[in-house]
Design an enzyme around this catalytic site. Structure first.
Site, PDB file in Angstrom:
ATOM      1  N   ASP A  77      25.324  -8.548  16.384  1.00  0.00           N
ATOM      2  CA  ASP A  77      24.503  -8.086  17.700  1.00  0.00           C
ATOM      3  C   ASP A  77      24.685  -9.073  19.053  1.00  0.00           C
ATOM      4  OD1 ASP A  77      22.809  -6.855  19.426  1.00  0.00           O
ATOM      5  OD2 ASP A  77      21.095  -7.890  18.560  1.00  0.00           O
TER       6      ASP A  77
ATOM      7  N   ASP B 289      25.637  -3.939  24.853  1.00  0.00           N
ATOM      8  CA  ASP B 289      24.885  -4.425  23.461  1.00  0.00           C
ATOM      9  C   ASP B 289      25.495  -3.676  22.360  1.00  0.00           C
ATOM     10  OD1 ASP B 289      22.978  -4.906  21.813  1.00  0.00           O
ATOM     11  OD2 ASP B 289      21.156  -4.013  22.623  1.00  0.00           O
TER      12      ASP B 289
END
Length: 589
Positions: free
Chosen positions: A104, A376
Site C-alpha cells: 500500500d 493510492d
C-alpha cells in the site's frame, strides 16, 4: 578477386541499418546496451507481488474478474470480485514466520497479525477501500485516541473506558505495550480465517524486541488494527532487512496485514499521535533500506501492469526503462496540510490540472484547474468530485445508476479508442475506457452493460487508485518529494533497470512543474465536451466552476522521443557513414 571480396563486404556493411551496429535508443530515450534486471544492478531491490481479486481476502484469486451477478430471479444485481489486492510475502523473525501482506502506497506502517487475535475464526473482511463511503474529512490526528477524534468512542470502547460499545464485542483493560490486556469477542464477530495469510507469534522469535509502545490504526472501511510496536529481522522477497520496525496487532478485524511504503510523515506514530509531544518518525521499509545500504536513495518505482495481469512489481531504489513508454516527467508532491501545521507533505498527492476525453484522433477538455490527487495503490477504484464524475459519465455516454452510485455504459472491447487523458502539469497518463470499465456479467451468460470504475469522492479531492495507476509507471522519490510519471507498457517481460542515486534517471521536469499549493481546489468542469481533431477543446458556456472563480490551463508536452519526419532515427543511416563507405570504395578502386 581480393578487391571484389572487399567491395562485397563494404556493400554488406553499408546495407546494414545503424540500429544493427549501435544500440538503438528505447522509447524512453534510454540507450539499452544489454538486458539488465534488478538482480544485476547494485543498489536496487525488487519486490514482486501477486494480483488477487475478490470480495474478501479468503475468496481472492488471480483468476477472478470483477462482474455483476443477478440475485436469484430478481432484477437486482451485485458487484462481485470488485476488490484488487497486491499481495507480497514476508518471512518474519528468527523462526521466519511466513506472512502475506497488502502492499500500500497510501499508508506508511508495516503491521502483521498476532496469533492471539480474538477475531480469528473462518472468514474475513474486504480490503481497506472507500467504495460506498465518503472519504472522511482529513484530520491529521484522527486515527488514534484523542478528544477531537471521530474515532474517540471506538477507542474508548477498545480500551474499556466506555460503556456504549459500537458493536457486540467487548474489551477491558489497557497497559503499556498492549492495546488491551483482556479481550473477549463474540462468536458472531470472530469470523476471520487467520490461517490464510499467516500470523506472527513474537514469543517464538528470539530476535524480536518490544518497544513497549502502543500501536493503533484504522481505515475508511472501519477495519482497524491495535497492538504493540517492536523490531525484528524481516525477509521480503529474498531481501533481508535487519531490525525493521513494525507493529504486531493482537487485535484486528482485518484478516491481512499491511505493508505501507508511503512518506514517513504519514506514519501512525506521527500523523496519528495523541499529542505533539508524542509525535515521532521512524525508518519504515524504504528508509531502512537506505540506512542498511540496500538502496542508494529513498525512492521506488511502481508497476501494477494491466488489469488482466497476475503480477506486478516494485523496484526499491531503481527504474525499469522497459516498463514505460515516452518520457518520464517529474512533478512535485504537494503539501495540502500546510494550514494544519505540517511543514512538509505527508501524503503522496500531486496536482491534477486537467482531464481530456479522447476518441481516436479527436480530443476535448473535460476538466481544467488545480486539484489535489492522491496516488493510492491501496484503493481499488478511482474517486473524483461529484461534478467531475457526472461530467465523465455523461461525456462517455453513460447513464447514472443510483443504486450502485456509478455510471453504466455499453461494454467496449480492447480495440476501442475511447480514453481519459489525465494531465499533471504537462505529464500525461492515458487510461482507456476498456481499462476503466467493470463488466456486468449475469448468471448463465454475459450482459452488454458495464460500470465506469470511477466513483464520487464526496469532496473536491481525487483518489487515483488501481484503475488509474495500472496505466501509469510511477516513480516515487520520497526524499525529494517528487513523483515521475509515464505511460505504462503493459505485460512487458524485458528489463532495463537503472539505479537511482540522486535524481531519477532519464526523467525531466514537467512543463508545469510547481510545488506551490493555494490551500484549495479550483477549476472548471465542462458538462459538454466539444471534440476537435488533434486538439483539446471545450465550451466555456457549458462549464461550471469549482472552488475559486479562477481556472488554470495547463500545457501539454509531447512524450515521444527520437522520431521525426521521414521515419525513425534508429533506421536512418547518417550521411557521414555513407560518405566514409564511398571514400573507401573509391580508394580501393
Amino acid at each position: 578477386m581480393l578487391k571484389d571480396q572487399f567491395l562485397l563486404w563494404v556493400a554488406l556493411i553499408a546495407s546494414v541499418p545503424v540500429s544493427g551496429l549501435m544500440a538503438a535508443p528505447s522509447e524512453s530515450g534510454h540507450n539499452t546496451v544489454e538486458k539488465r534486471d534488478a538482480k544485476n544492478v547494485v543498489g536496487v531491490q525488487q519486490l514482486e507481488f501477486s494480483v488477487l481479486r475478490g470480495d474478501s481476502f479468503e475468496s481472492a484469486s488471480s483468476e477472478n474478474v470483477p462482474r455483476l451477478v443477478r440475485r436469484d430471479d430478481t432484477l437486482e444485481a451485485e458487484l462481485i470480485n470488485q476488490q484488487s489486492f497486491y499481495l507480497s510475502r514476508l518471512k518474519v523473525g528468527s523462526h521466519q514466520a511466513d506472512i502475506g501482506i497488502l502492499v500500500d502506497t497510501g499508508s506508511s506502517d508495516l503491521w502483521v497479525m498476532d496469533s492471539v487475535n480474538p477475531y480469528c475464526s473462518s472468514r474475513s473482511r474486504v480490503k481497506r477501500d472507500i467504495h460506498d463511503e465518503k472519504i472522511a474529512e482529513w484530520n491529521p490526528i484522527n486515527l488514534k485516541k484523542n478528544e477531537t477524534s471521530q474515532n474517540k468512542n471506538f477507542w474508548d470502547w477498545l480500551v474499556g473506558t466506555s460503556t456504549s460499545s459500537p458493536s457486540t464485542a467487548t474489551a477491558t483493560g489497557s497497559g503499556s505495550g498492549s492495546a488491551a490486556t483482556a479481550v473477549s469477542v463474540s462468536s458472531a464477530q470472530a469470523t476471520l480465517d487467520c490461517s490464510t495469510y499467516g500470523t506472527f507469534d513474537h514469543a517464538d522469535s528470539s530476535t524480536f524486541h518490544d518497544n513497549n509502545t502502543d500501536f493503533f490504526i484504522s481505515y475508511a472501511d472501519t477495519t482497524f488494527a491495535s497492538g504493540i510496536w517492536g523490531y525484528d529481522d524481516v525477509i521480503i522477497d529474498g531481501i533481508e532487512v535487519k531490525e525493521l520496525s513494525f507493529a504486531v496487532a493482537d487485535m484486528t478485524n482485518s484478516s491481512i496485514g499491511v505493508l505501507g511504503i508511503g512518506l514517513k510523515g504519514l506514519e501512525s506514530t506521527y500523523a496519528s499521535a495523541s499529542s505533539v509531544s508524542e509525535m515521532y518518525q521512524y525508518d519504515n521499509l524504504p528508509a531502512k533500506m537506505v540506512t542498511d545500504g540496500l538502496i542508494n536513495k529513498n525512492a521506488y518505482s511502481l508497476y501494477l501492469n494491466s488489469k488482466d495481469a497476475s503480477s506486478g512489481s516494485i523496484l526499491f531504489g531503481g527504474v525499469d526503462h522497459k516498463k514505460y513508454s515516452g518520457q518520464l516527467l517529474t512533478v512535485p508532491v504537494i503539501n495540502t496540510l500546510a494550514s494544519s501545521g505540517y511543514r512538509e507533505a505527508i501524503r503522496l498527492q500531486i496536482t491534477l490540472n486537467g482531464i481530456d476525453v479522447k476518441k481516436g484522433s479527436d480530443q476535448g477538455t473535460l476538466l481544467q484547474g488545480r486539484f489535489a490527487a492522491l496516488l493510492d495503490s491501496g484503493a481499488t477504484l478511482t474517486y473524483a468530485p461529484s461534478s467531475v464524475l457526472n461530467s465523465i459519465g455523461r461525456n462517455l455516454g453513460g447513464s447514472y445508476d443510483s443504486s450502485r452510485q456509478a455510471y453504466t455504459i455499453r461494454c467496449v472491447s480492447a480495440s476501442d479508442t475511447t480514453s481519459l487523458v489525465f494531465n499533471f502539469g504537462g505529464a500525461t497518463v492515458e487510461v482507456s475506457l476498456y481499462d476503466l470499465q467493470i463488466a456486468t456479467y449475469y448468471t448463465g451468460g454475459s450482459a452488454t452493460q458495464c460500470l465506469i470504475g470511477i466513483f464520487s469522492s464526496g469532496s473536491d479531492e481525487f483518489v487515483l487508485g488501481d484503475t488509474f495507476l495500472r496505466s501509469a509507471y510511477v516513480v516515487y522519490d520520497l526524499d525529494g518529494l517528487e513523483v515521475s510519471l509515464a505511460q505504462a507498457n503493459f505485460n512487458e517481460t524485458d528489463s532495463d533497470v537503472e539505479a537511482i542515486t540522486s535524481s531519477v534517471p532519464s526523467a525531466t521536469r514537467a512543463s508545469g512543474y510547481s510545488s506551490t499549493w493555494s490551500g484549495s481546489a479550483s477549476g472548471t468542469v465542462y458538462t459538454s465536451v466539444q471534440m476537435e481533431s488533434g486538439a483539446a477543446s471545450s465550451s466555456n458556456s457549458s462549464g461550471s466552476n469549482m472552488g475559486s472563480s479562477s481556472s488554470s490551463s495547463s500545457s501539454s508536452s509531447s512524450t515521444s522521443s527520437g522520431d521525426e519526419e521521414g521515419g525513425s532515427s534508429a533506421n536512418r543511416v547518417p550521411f557521414s557513414y555513407l560518405s566514409l563507405c564511398l571514400v573507401v570504395i573509391l580508394f580501393v578502386w
